[in-house]
Design an enzyme around this catalytic site. Structure first.
Site, PDB file in Angstrom:
ATOM      1  N   ASP A  19     -38.722  40.580 -22.438  1.00 23.20           N
ATOM      2  CA  ASP A  19     -39.880  39.989 -21.753  1.00 23.20           C
ATOM      3  C   ASP A  19     -40.366  38.804 -22.597  1.00 23.20           C
ATOM      4  O   ASP A  19     -40.019  38.670 -23.769  1.00 23.20           O
ATOM      5  CB  ASP A  19     -41.005  41.019 -21.599  1.00 23.20           C
ATOM      6  CG  ASP A  19     -42.192  40.437 -20.845  1.00 23.20           C
ATOM      7  OD1 ASP A  19     -41.967  39.695 -19.868  1.00 23.20           O
ATOM      8  OD2 ASP A  19     -43.347  40.686 -21.236  1.00 23.20           O
ATOM      9  N   SER A  20     -41.186  37.968 -21.967  1.00 18.43           N
ATOM     10  CA  SER A  20     -41.755  36.848 -22.705  1.00 18.43           C
ATOM     11  C   SER A  20     -42.749  37.341 -23.753  1.00 18.43           C
ATOM     12  O   SER A  20     -43.121  36.595 -24.653  1.00 18.43           O
ATOM     13  CB  SER A  20     -42.457  35.909 -21.724  1.00 18.43           C
ATOM     14  OG  SER A  20     -43.416  36.630 -20.983  1.00 18.43           O
ATOM     15  N   TYR A  51     -44.217  32.241 -20.461  1.00 18.24           N
ATOM     16  CA  TYR A  51     -43.124  31.550 -19.781  1.00 18.24           C
ATOM     17  C   TYR A  51     -43.617  31.002 -18.430  1.00 18.24           C
ATOM     18  O   TYR A  51     -43.037  30.081 -17.873  1.00 18.24           O
ATOM     19  CB  TYR A  51     -41.979  32.525 -19.481  1.00 18.24           C
ATOM     20  CG  TYR A  51     -41.061  32.867 -20.642  1.00 18.24           C
ATOM     21  CD1 TYR A  51     -41.387  32.583 -21.966  1.00 18.24           C
ATOM     22  CD2 TYR A  51     -39.841  33.499 -20.384  1.00 18.24           C
ATOM     23  CE1 TYR A  51     -40.522  32.921 -22.997  1.00 18.24           C
ATOM     24  CE2 TYR A  51     -38.974  33.828 -21.416  1.00 18.24           C
ATOM     25  CZ  TYR A  51     -39.321  33.548 -22.720  1.00 18.24           C
ATOM     26  OH  TYR A  51     -38.458  33.887 -23.741  1.00 18.24           O
ATOM     27  N   CYS A  82     -39.322  40.499 -17.459  1.00 22.47           N
ATOM     28  CA  CYS A  82     -40.231  39.395 -17.161  1.00 22.47           C
ATOM     29  C   CYS A  82     -39.940  38.839 -15.761  1.00 22.47           C
ATOM     30  O   CYS A  82     -38.800  38.463 -15.452  1.00 22.47           O
ATOM     31  CB  CYS A  82     -40.013  38.309 -18.209  1.00 22.47           C
ATOM     32  SG  CYS A  82     -40.975  36.828 -17.932  1.00 22.47           S
ATOM     33  N   GLU A 161     -53.953  41.060 -21.587  1.00 19.24           N
ATOM     34  CA  GLU A 161     -53.659  41.073 -23.027  1.00 19.24           C
ATOM     35  C   GLU A 161     -54.917  41.325 -23.854  1.00 19.24           C
ATOM     36  O   GLU A 161     -54.866  41.945 -24.903  1.00 19.24           O
ATOM     37  CB  GLU A 161     -53.006  39.754 -23.448  1.00 19.24           C
ATOM     38  CG  GLU A 161     -51.659  39.564 -22.800  1.00 19.24           C
ATOM     39  CD  GLU A 161     -50.564  39.134 -23.755  1.00 19.24           C
ATOM     40  OE1 GLU A 161     -50.882  38.726 -24.881  1.00 19.24           O
ATOM     41  OE2 GLU A 161     -49.388  39.227 -23.358  1.00 19.24           O
ATOM     42  N   CYS A 193     -45.713  40.352 -11.656  1.00 18.67           N
ATOM     43  CA  CYS A 193     -45.860  39.926 -13.053  1.00 18.67           C
ATOM     44  C   CYS A 193     -46.026  41.187 -13.890  1.00 18.67           C
ATOM     45  O   CYS A 193     -46.717  42.126 -13.467  1.00 18.67           O
ATOM     46  CB  CYS A 193     -47.081  39.014 -13.199  1.00 18.67           C
ATOM     47  SG  CYS A 193     -47.452  38.577 -14.908  1.00 18.67           S
ATOM     48  N   HIS A 195     -47.810  41.947 -16.279  1.00 21.40           N
ATOM     49  CA  HIS A 195     -49.156  42.318 -16.715  1.00 21.40           C
ATOM     50  C   HIS A 195     -50.042  42.895 -15.609  1.00 21.40           C
ATOM     51  O   HIS A 195     -51.050  43.519 -15.898  1.00 21.40           O
ATOM     52  CB  HIS A 195     -49.864  41.087 -17.285  1.00 21.40           C
ATOM     53  CG  HIS A 195     -49.300  40.621 -18.580  1.00 21.40           C
ATOM     54  ND1 HIS A 195     -47.990  40.230 -18.729  1.00 21.40           N
ATOM     55  CD2 HIS A 195     -49.878  40.496 -19.811  1.00 21.40           C
ATOM     56  CE1 HIS A 195     -47.786  39.864 -19.986  1.00 21.40           C
ATOM     57  NE2 HIS A 195     -48.915  40.013 -20.655  1.00 21.40           N
TER      58      HIS A 195
HETATM   59  N1  DGL Z   1     -43.957  38.284 -18.429  1.00 22.76           N
HETATM   60  C1  DGL Z   1     -44.424  37.257 -17.547  1.00 22.76           C
HETATM   61  C2  DGL Z   1     -44.051  37.602 -16.100  1.00 22.76           C
HETATM   62  O1  DGL Z   1     -43.831  38.740 -15.767  1.00 22.76           O
HETATM   63  C3  DGL Z   1     -45.915  37.037 -17.661  1.00 22.76           C
HETATM   64  C4  DGL Z   1     -46.343  36.346 -18.937  1.00 22.76           C
HETATM   65  C5  DGL Z   1     -45.768  34.953 -19.059  1.00 22.76           C
HETATM   66  O2  DGL Z   1     -46.206  34.027 -18.343  1.00 22.76           O
HETATM   67  O3  DGL Z   1     -44.858  34.778 -19.858  1.00 22.76           O
HETATM   68  O4  DGL Z   1     -43.947  36.714 -15.299  1.00 22.76           O
END
Ligand code: DGL
Length: 276
Positions: A19-20, A51, A82, A161, A193, A195
């Site tokens: 993941d990012s 990302y 991600c 976060e 996403c 999060h």
């Molecule tokens: N992990 C990213 C997603 O699921 C969210 C956080 C980011 O923008 O990197 O798209």
């Protein structure tokens, strides 16, 4: 093309999850529940997150770097947790590696189609995910006449976060973001996403209680299990070993450890920083 080959035997090899940042831990949590014997090697690109607002070229470049790092750990499968990376990098990653590579988009889209009764589906995600139309394409591939309404909700990542996922501010922001979706009569909405599952309560309030929320990460964990079963790669020999997963990040690990508590419901003791 430079292809990195690994043999598809060896069920005891780990699953690589990328993941990012910290958000992919929602997928790890689900994998731990469904596949408790599996060792997971996780990479959170905390040094380069988010990302969601970066260009396609940059995200593909980062994704390949992380994937090569995980391949060196002899993983048997790569899970791109991600949504943004899944949206833009998946075809490239699939071309490069000979192990199963799974993103979160198709499992999420499949679950949404299965749940929707009125054929009107909402998708929320980062700007990158929404702009790529990855969910829209995946949904239309399954059902051509499906109605898809999309909305980017970038602030949700920061709210999750920082642990501001259940307060008044989160609710206000969520109401504002989801306003354009409210009169579209959607009956199903994809949390596109990593999060967003942490903001499920406020999102549900804004969307209305009758809208079914689809957690792509959860759906993906189920799909990982199916793929490993099909390929005879489930680890049955590791039953006594617990908590053997390894976590890597690309920036200092303190914040990751702290936030992991919220995402994984347990604190991670050992998180390693690596430079790619
Ligand atoms: N992990 C990213 C997603 O699921 C969210 C956080 C980011 O923008 O990197 O798209």
């Amino acid at each position: 093309m430079n292809k990195l080959k690994q043999k598809n035997d060896g069920s005891e090899r780990p699953i690589g999850v990328f993941d990012s940042g910290v958000g992919g831990l929602t997928v790890v949590k689900e994998l731990n529940r469904l596949l408790p014997n599996e060792k997971i090697i996780y990479f959170g690109d905390t040094g380069r997150v988010p990302y969601g607002n970066k260009s396609k070229e940059t995200i593909v470049h980062y994704s390949l770097q992380v994937a090569y790092f995980l391949m060196k750990k002899k993983i048997k499968m790569l899970v791109v947790a991600c949504n943004t990376a899944s949206s833009v990098s998946l075809p490239t990653l699939k071309r490069h590696f000979h192990i199963p590579v799974l993103g979160v988009i198709e499992p999420g889209a499949r679950a949404a189609i299965k749940n929707s009764k009125n054929n009107k589906i909402g998708v929320i995600g980062t700007l990158g995910t929404v702009k790529s139309n990855s969910y829209k394409k995946a949904l239309k591939k399954i059902r051509t006449n499906v109605n898809v309404v999309q909305k980017e909700c970038p602030l949700f990542v920061h709210l999750a976060e920082d642990g501001w996922n259940k307060n008044k501010i989160a609710q206000l922001i969520s109401d504002e973001y989801l306003k354009p979706l409210r009169n579209k009569k959607i009956d199903t909405m994809i949390l596109g996403c990593t999060h967003y599952p942490l903001l499920k309560d406020v999102i549900q309030n804004s969307a209305g209680k009758d809208v079914i929320l689809i957690d792509s990460g959860k759906e993906t964990a189920g799909e990982v299990k199916r793929i490993l079963e099909k390929k005879n790669l489930i680890n049955n020999r590791n039953k006594t070993v617990k908590n053997h997963s390894v976590f890597y990040v690309s920036d200092f690990p303190h914040k990751f450890k702290e936030v992991s508590q919220r995402f994984l419901s347990k604190e991670l003791k050992h998180v390693h920083k690596v430079i790619l």
